[in-house]
Design a protein around this motif. Structure first.
Motif, PDB file in Angstrom:
ATOM      1  N   TRP A 168      49.607  53.615  41.294  1.00  0.00           N
ATOM      2  CA  TRP A 168      48.547  52.749  40.792  1.00  0.00           C
ATOM      3  C   TRP A 168      47.361  52.805  41.747  1.00  0.00           C
ATOM      4  N   HIS A 169      46.198  53.116  41.203  1.00  0.00           N
ATOM      5  CA  HIS A 169      44.969  53.195  41.987  1.00  0.00           C
ATOM      6  C   HIS A 169      44.065  52.019  41.609  1.00  0.00           C
ATOM      7  N   PHE A 170      43.399  51.463  42.613  1.00  0.00           N
ATOM      8  CA  PHE A 170      42.558  50.284  42.419  1.00  0.00           C
ATOM      9  C   PHE A 170      41.265  50.398  43.226  1.00  0.00           C
ATOM     10  N   VAL A 171      40.303  49.538  42.864  1.00  0.00           N
ATOM     11  CA  VAL A 171      39.186  49.215  43.738  1.00  0.00           C
ATOM     12  C   VAL A 171      39.165  47.697  43.843  1.00  0.00           C
ATOM     13  N   THR A 218      39.664  47.043  30.228  1.00  0.00           N
ATOM     14  CA  THR A 218      40.803  46.790  31.105  1.00  0.00           C
ATOM     15  C   THR A 218      40.765  45.334  31.536  1.00  0.00           C
ATOM     16  N   SER A 219      41.515  45.018  32.555  1.00  0.00           N
ATOM     17  CA  SER A 219      41.498  43.678  33.147  1.00  0.00           C
ATOM     18  C   SER A 219      41.421  43.815  34.658  1.00  0.00           C
ATOM     19  N   ILE A 220      40.845  42.808  35.292  1.00  0.00           N
ATOM     20  CA  ILE A 220      40.906  42.693  36.739  1.00  0.00           C
ATOM     21  C   ILE A 220      41.961  41.639  37.051  1.00  0.00           C
ATOM     22  N   PHE A 221      42.569  41.757  38.232  1.00  0.00           N
ATOM     23  CA  PHE A 221      43.671  40.879  38.602  1.00  0.00           C
ATOM     24  C   PHE A 221      43.416  40.253  39.961  1.00  0.00           C
ATOM     25  N   PRO A 222      43.744  38.966  40.116  1.00  0.00           N
ATOM     26  CA  PRO A 222      43.590  38.362  41.444  1.00  0.00           C
ATOM     27  C   PRO A 222      44.600  38.952  42.421  1.00  0.00           C
ATOM     28  N   ASP A 223      44.150  39.202  43.631  1.00  0.00           N
ATOM     29  CA  ASP A 223      45.008  39.737  44.687  1.00  0.00           C
ATOM     30  C   ASP A 223      44.904  38.779  45.869  1.00  0.00           C
ATOM     31  N   ALA A 265      34.756  48.254  32.161  1.00  0.00           N
ATOM     32  CA  ALA A 265      34.451  48.879  33.444  1.00  0.00           C
ATOM     33  C   ALA A 265      33.834  50.251  33.208  1.00  0.00           C
ATOM     34  N   ARG A 266      32.962  50.658  34.143  1.00  0.00           N
ATOM     35  CA  ARG A 266      32.366  51.985  34.064  1.00  0.00           C
ATOM     36  C   ARG A 266      32.301  52.591  35.457  1.00  0.00           C
ATOM     37  N   ILE A 267      32.752  53.829  35.562  1.00  0.00           N
ATOM     38  CA  ILE A 267      32.569  54.655  36.751  1.00  0.00           C
ATOM     39  C   ILE A 267      31.991  55.966  36.243  1.00  0.00           C
ATOM     40  N   GLY A 268      30.851  56.354  36.755  1.00  0.00           N
ATOM     41  CA  GLY A 268      30.200  57.574  36.282  1.00  0.00           C
ATOM     42  C   GLY A 268      29.888  57.462  34.809  1.00  0.00           C
ATOM     43  N   GLU A 269      30.346  58.436  34.040  1.00  0.00           N
ATOM     44  CA  GLU A 269      30.114  58.457  32.590  1.00  0.00           C
ATOM     45  C   GLU A 269      31.267  57.860  31.807  1.00  0.00           C
ATOM     46  N   THR A 270      32.292  57.375  32.496  1.00  0.00           N
ATOM     47  CA  THR A 270      33.501  56.895  31.839  1.00  0.00           C
ATOM     48  C   THR A 270      33.519  55.367  31.780  1.00  0.00           C
ATOM     49  N   THR A 311      40.529  38.640  46.594  1.00  0.00           N
ATOM     50  CA  THR A 311      39.528  39.055  45.621  1.00  0.00           C
ATOM     51  C   THR A 311      40.245  39.521  44.364  1.00  0.00           C
ATOM     52  N   TYR A 312      39.495  39.972  43.381  1.00  0.00           N
ATOM     53  CA  TYR A 312      40.078  40.623  42.219  1.00  0.00           C
ATOM     54  C   TYR A 312      40.158  42.117  42.493  1.00  0.00           C
ATOM     55  N   VAL A 313      41.133  42.771  41.860  1.00  0.00           N
ATOM     56  CA  VAL A 313      41.240  44.223  41.943  1.00  0.00           C
ATOM     57  C   VAL A 313      41.161  44.803  40.538  1.00  0.00           C
ATOM     58  N   LEU A 314      40.556  45.980  40.463  1.00  0.00           N
ATOM     59  CA  LEU A 314      40.378  46.689  39.203  1.00  0.00           C
ATOM     60  C   LEU A 314      41.233  47.943  39.228  1.00  0.00           C
ATOM     61  N   PRO A 315      42.196  48.071  38.292  1.00  0.00           N
ATOM     62  CA  PRO A 315      42.969  49.303  38.229  1.00  0.00           C
ATOM     63  C   PRO A 315      42.097  50.437  37.685  1.00  0.00           C
TER      64      PRO A 315
END
Length: 102
Positions: A24-27, A64-69, A55-60, A74-78
């Motif tokens: 699982w990758h997140f920001v 989705t959902s963000i989750f509290p961590d 969510a958008r990264i580049g052209e994509t 903070t929240y994390v975005l998968p």
């Protein structure tokens, strides 16, 4: 009643993987944006405290959902594999992310 705008944001963040799975990758969202989001979401909803976003990264762009961590406070975005593949993203890359609350 005071009208509140929905927080949206663009930010740069490093991609990291969850230690427990490595798959699982997140920001992580900046804490200021996370605080703004927390102020406007309905915390009485069932679930993990997740918040629907676009969510958008580049052209994509993806829904989705963000989750509290609690550990990161903070929240994390998968960042799913299809997005990473489309944008050529690997762990530790710094990406520009745009989110809109859904």
């Amino acid at each position: 009643m005071i009208a509140r705008s929905t927080p949206n944001g663009t930010f740069d963040a490093a991609v990291w993987t969850a230690q427990s799975t490595g798959a699982w990758h997140f920001v992580s969202l900046p804490t200021e944006l996370a605080d703004e989001i927390s102020d406007v979401v309905d915390h009485s909803r069932p679930g993990f405290g997740s918040v629907r976003v676009s969510a958008r990264i580049g052209e994509t762009t993806w829904a989705t959902s963000i989750f509290p961590d609690a550990k990161r406070r903070t929240y994390v975005l998968p960042v799913k594999k299809a997005v990473r593949t489309a944008e050529g993203i690997v762990e530790d890359d710094v990406v520009t992310v745009h989110i809109d609350l859904g």
